[in-house]
Design a protein around this motif. Structure first.
Motif, PDB file in Angstrom:
ATOM      1  N   ILE A 174       0.829  -1.208   0.000  1.00 50.75           N
ATOM      2  CA  ILE A 174       0.000   0.000   0.000  1.00 50.75           C
ATOM      3  C   ILE A 174       0.866   1.260   0.000  1.00 50.75           C
ATOM      4  O   ILE A 174       0.578   2.238  -0.704  1.00 50.75           O
ATOM      5  CB  ILE A 174      -0.962  -0.012   1.213  1.00 50.75           C
ATOM      6  N   THR A 175       1.966   1.225   0.759  1.00 52.70           N
ATOM      7  CA  THR A 175       2.844   2.405   0.801  1.00 52.70           C
ATOM      8  C   THR A 175       3.480   2.686  -0.559  1.00 52.70           C
ATOM      9  O   THR A 175       3.866   3.823  -0.856  1.00 52.70           O
ATOM     10  CB  THR A 175       3.953   2.211   1.847  1.00 52.70           C
ATOM     11  N   LYS A 176       3.582   1.641  -1.396  1.00 51.49           N
ATOM     12  CA  LYS A 176       4.150   1.816  -2.731  1.00 51.49           C
ATOM     13  C   LYS A 176       3.090   2.224  -3.750  1.00 51.49           C
ATOM     14  O   LYS A 176       3.408   2.814  -4.789  1.00 51.49           O
ATOM     15  CB  LYS A 176       4.829   0.521  -3.192  1.00 51.49           C
ATOM     16  N   LEU A 177       1.824   1.910  -3.444  1.00 55.03           N
ATOM     17  CA  LEU A 177       0.751   2.162  -4.400  1.00 55.03           C
ATOM     18  C   LEU A 177       0.137   3.548  -4.256  1.00 55.03           C
ATOM     19  O   LEU A 177      -0.361   4.108  -5.236  1.00 55.03           O
ATOM     20  CB  LEU A 177      -0.345   1.092  -4.255  1.00 55.03           C
ATOM     21  N   ASP A 190       0.347   7.578  -2.120  1.00 57.84           N
ATOM     22  CA  ASP A 190       1.227   8.486  -1.395  1.00 57.84           C
ATOM     23  C   ASP A 190       0.565   9.047  -0.144  1.00 57.84           C
ATOM     24  O   ASP A 190       0.913  10.126   0.328  1.00 57.84           O
ATOM     25  CB  ASP A 190       1.689   9.632  -2.301  1.00 57.84           C
ATOM     26  N   ARG A 191      -0.429   8.319   0.375  1.00 58.21           N
ATOM     27  CA  ARG A 191      -1.060   8.723   1.624  1.00 58.21           C
ATOM     28  C   ARG A 191      -1.073   7.525   2.578  1.00 58.21           C
ATOM     29  O   ARG A 191      -0.890   6.388   2.160  1.00 58.21           O
ATOM     30  CB  ARG A 191      -2.489   9.211   1.390  1.00 58.21           C
ATOM     31  N   THR A 192      -1.278   7.784   3.856  1.00 60.27           N
ATOM     32  CA  THR A 192      -1.299   6.716   4.843  1.00 60.27           C
ATOM     33  C   THR A 192      -2.649   6.010   4.836  1.00 60.27           C
ATOM     34  O   THR A 192      -3.697   6.638   5.034  1.00 60.27           O
ATOM     35  CB  THR A 192      -1.030   7.263   6.256  1.00 60.27           C
ATOM     36  N   VAL A 193      -2.638   4.717   4.577  1.00 61.24           N
ATOM     37  CA  VAL A 193      -3.848   3.900   4.600  1.00 61.24           C
ATOM     38  C   VAL A 193      -3.541   2.636   5.383  1.00 61.24           C
ATOM     39  O   VAL A 193      -2.599   1.913   5.054  1.00 61.24           O
ATOM     40  CB  VAL A 193      -4.318   3.513   3.176  1.00 61.24           C
ATOM     41  N   CYS A 194      -4.314   2.389   6.439  1.00 63.92           N
ATOM     42  CA  CYS A 194      -4.120   1.171   7.212  1.00 63.92           C
ATOM     43  C   CYS A 194      -5.220   0.162   6.872  1.00 63.92           C
ATOM     44  O   CYS A 194      -6.287   0.537   6.354  1.00 63.92           O
ATOM     45  CB  CYS A 194      -4.111   1.472   8.714  1.00 63.92           C
ATOM     46  N   VAL A 195      -4.944  -1.090   7.148  1.00 69.05           N
ATOM     47  CA  VAL A 195      -5.909  -2.159   6.873  1.00 69.05           C
ATOM     48  C   VAL A 195      -6.713  -2.416   8.145  1.00 69.05           C
ATOM     49  O   VAL A 195      -6.138  -2.706   9.202  1.00 69.05           O
ATOM     50  CB  VAL A 195      -5.197  -3.456   6.435  1.00 69.05           C
ATOM     51  N   LEU A 236      -7.998   0.231  -3.074  1.00 71.51           N
ATOM     52  CA  LEU A 236      -7.580   1.617  -2.866  1.00 71.51           C
ATOM     53  C   LEU A 236      -8.326   2.583  -3.780  1.00 71.51           C
ATOM     54  O   LEU A 236      -8.504   3.763  -3.458  1.00 71.51           O
ATOM     55  CB  LEU A 236      -6.070   1.745  -3.085  1.00 71.51           C
ATOM     56  N   ALA A 237      -8.786   2.086  -4.911  1.00 71.03           N
ATOM     57  CA  ALA A 237      -9.570   2.932  -5.819  1.00 71.03           C
ATOM     58  C   ALA A 237     -10.897   3.335  -5.192  1.00 71.03           C
ATOM     59  O   ALA A 237     -11.453   4.394  -5.497  1.00 71.03           O
ATOM     60  CB  ALA A 237      -9.802   2.201  -7.138  1.00 71.03           C
TER      61      ALA A 237
END
Length: 632
Positions: free
Chosen positions: A519-522, A524-529, A557-558
């Motif tokens: 996710i950090t590569k996909l 540019d914002r912080t997203v947790c599962v 993420l979309a």
């Protein structure tokens, strides 16, 4: 007719020697012919072609000699490079005479295999009669069996020169053989070949001793100060009490001469004190280190004979601990998964050498990522990393893409020619992905490049030298492909110096770590599962492995506009109960876990469990589960 006459004359000569007639043959040849009749009950009239052991047996023979094969690899490659242009084949056999490693001209594969100069061929005296390997095994001596020296006239065109390789305990471990389909008639023409093969076996034994006894004193001996540090004749390992615990074969013979013993009884020597043979005490070994000039490092036998000596001190135990440290590039491939940690430790150790590696794993497990990490952890990291997908390049283009082509090689070619991908990997790493899909015709050309370390572009007349580390990958079973004839056996062993198997994603315990890393590569914002989404990710069986996980995350993420990835963002197939791994969905505990993961959405939970909504309600009621809320 001439060939038939030659065979007939050869059979008559063998029979006359057996009957006791005088012969111009070497004594060792005549003695072997006698053994063939008396001990093995072979008949010189019955001509037999070479025998090649089944693949499963060959695998067992290779596994037993795996350590020596890896130790000897550099020496064998260098030796073959010296003799290849003269039509020789190089074979390494075990102590039973089965060929476990082989290098030869790929364009002559059919002729070499028919003659038995091939991987898996058995050359014991009992099987093949008098021959280089078999007679070497029996006598324990380096020798040449030249043309009609062979007992079986089938092998009379061959010239075979073999030398034994002894283990550190003095037992016979292997035989190194150089053979030719055709050679000059005089046996003396093979004198240089005999010298080359014996020199190579001595260096292999020296390397094996050094690798085996890193933590003990090693004493190397030479009769010339100029060669002491570069190519000594003898070497032995000595423990802290001064007892001999390992030796090369030349040392075995030297110690036996000093004591007047039979060199064929190495156990008499092992465990003896070094002072039984030399005027030396264990405490005097530091004086024989490189701190003194070579000419001053003299050691006398108990009979007064002088040798130049070099004592190498035991290496510190921290070397073993350092091997367990995972390099940075490899450490970035996993979280807290034990299987991946073991893989990374092995890969770190293997990355320190130029040993060819075969990466096995299902499609999408990250074989190219592992290959890049190995490259970045190796001594070739400053060189290029060239990846070739053997399944993606059209067969009509693969030859020119891999090997390049010369100026004007074909219509439409660039005016100045083109460097192939293999040449581009020079001084770096060549990664051959999906090598199991490489056409057989290209396998032969690749084998030649790997064996001779040079390539010939399409349309060129001069070969180009290349140096690179080979990493290959496949999701197929190469042994099965070898068995059905769609993959060359000699190429398989050339690329399979060691195998690293990558676990599938469903076997890993760090799926959530991997998801968050992706996710950090996909984005540019912080997203947790979220915990509920994580529950679903961990229980899906991931048939497409990491590649599928990345695609699923891109989809999620979309639809995720906030900073938390929820179950409703995930694709529908993740909720398919047929694709879920171990879970007790029919139990109350399993139902509760699914409800928690689906935020108590009954419809969604029913879909995950593969039942209707009424069944979910019935399980809740039966188990007395208290609902937080119930929504459709």
């Amino acid at each position: 007719m001439a060939v038939t006459t030659q065979v007939s004359e050869h059979i008559k000569e063998v029979q006359s020697v057996i009957d006791g007639s005088q012969t111009s043959r070497d004594e060792v040849i005549a003695a072997s012919w006698t053994r063939c009749i008396d001990d093995y009950h072979l008949d010189p009239v019955v001509l037999q072609e070479a025998y090649i052991v089944p693949h499963t047996q060959l695998k067992e023979h290779r596994e037993r000699l795996d350590k020596l094969i890896r130790t000897a690899k550099y020496g064998l490659d260098a030796l073959y490079h010296q003799v290849a242009d003269h039509g020789y084949v190089l074979m390494l056999t075990d102590a039973e005479g089965v060929t476990v490693d082989y290098q030869g001209d790929a364009s002559l594969t059919w002729e070499l295999k028919k003659a038995g100069l091939y991987l898996g061929a058995e050359w014991s005296e009992a099987r093949a009669g008098t021959c280089g390997v078999g007679s070497c095994i029996y006598t324990g001596e380096a020798l040449t069996v030249h043309q009609s020296d062979h007992f079986d006239a089938t092998h009379s065109p061959l010239s075979c020169t073999a030398a034994p390789i002894y283990d550190v305990d003095g037992s016979l471990a292997a035989v190194l053989d150089i053979s030719a389909l055709h050679s000059p008639e005089p046996k003396a023409s093979q004198a240089l070949t005999l010298q080359l093969v014996t020199s190579c076996t001595r260096r292999i034994e020296m390397a094996a001793l050094m690798n085996t006894f890193r933590k003990e004193w090693i004493i190397r001996l030479s009769q010339s100060p100029a060669f002491l540090d570069v190519d000594p004749e003898c070497a032995m390992a000595v423990d802290a009490e001064g007892r001999i615990i390992g030796m090369t074969h030349s040392t075995q013979r030297l110690l036996s001469r000093i004591k007047g013993n039979n060199w064929r009884q190495p156990r008499v020597l092992l465990g003896s004190l070094i002072s039984d043979f030399f005027n030396l005490d264990i405490n005097e070994l530091p004086a024989l280190s490189r701190a003194l000039p070579t000419e001053e490092r003299l050691l006398a036998t108990i009979h007064g004979d002088l040798w130049f000596a070099h004592a190498i001190a035991p290496q510190p135990s921290s070397i073993r601990r350092r091997k367990k440290v995972v390099s940075g590039s490899l450490a970035s491939l996993y979280g807290d998964d034990a299987k991946m940690a073991d893989l990374a430790i092995k890969a770190t150790t293997l990355s320190m050498s130029d040993l060819p590696l075969l990466l096995n794993g299902e499609t999408g497990t990250g074989k190219e990522f592992l290959a890049k990490a190995i490259h970045e952890s190796s001594s070739r990291k400053s060189g290029p990393f060239i990846a070739i997908n053997c399944a993606a390049i059209p067969e009509s283009l693969i030859e020119s893409e891999l090997f390049g082509y010369a100026d004007g090689a074909f219509t439409g070619a660039r005016s100045k020619g083109k460097r192939g991908l293999i040449e581009q990997a020079n001084n770096g790493t060549l990664f051959l992905d999906e090598i199991g899909d490489m056409p057989l015709s290209l396998q032969a050309r690749l084998l030649r490049v790997l064996a001779e370390r040079e390539l010939l572009p399409v349309g060129a007349t001069k070969a180009i030298p290349v140096s690179f580390r080979v990493l290959a990958a496949t999701h197929k079973s190469l042994p099965e492909l070898v068995k059905n004839g769609s993959f060359r056996e000699d190429l398989f062993y050339r690329i399979n110096g060691a195998t690293l198997t990558i676990p599938s994603l469903r076997e890993r315990s760090d799926i959530l770590w991997l998801a968050e890393t992706l996710i950090t590569k996909l984005v540019d914002r912080t997203v947790c599962v979220s915990a509920s989404a994580g529950y679903i990710l961990e229980r899906y069986d991931w048939p497409g492995n990491i590649r599928e996980l990345e695609n699923m995350l891109q989809f999620a993420l979309a639809f995720c506009e906030g900073n938390e990835l929820l179950p409703e963002h995930l694709p529908e197939q993740l909720l398919n109960p047929k694709r879920l791994t171990s879970r007790e969905t029919e139990s109350a505990g399993g139902t509760l876990e699914v409800l928690e993961a689906c935020d108590w959405n009954i419809s969604k939970a029913a879909k995950v469990l593969g039942v209707d909504r009424s069944t979910v309600h019935r399980r809740i009621k039966k188990a007395g589960i208290k609902r937080r809320y119930d929504t459709d």
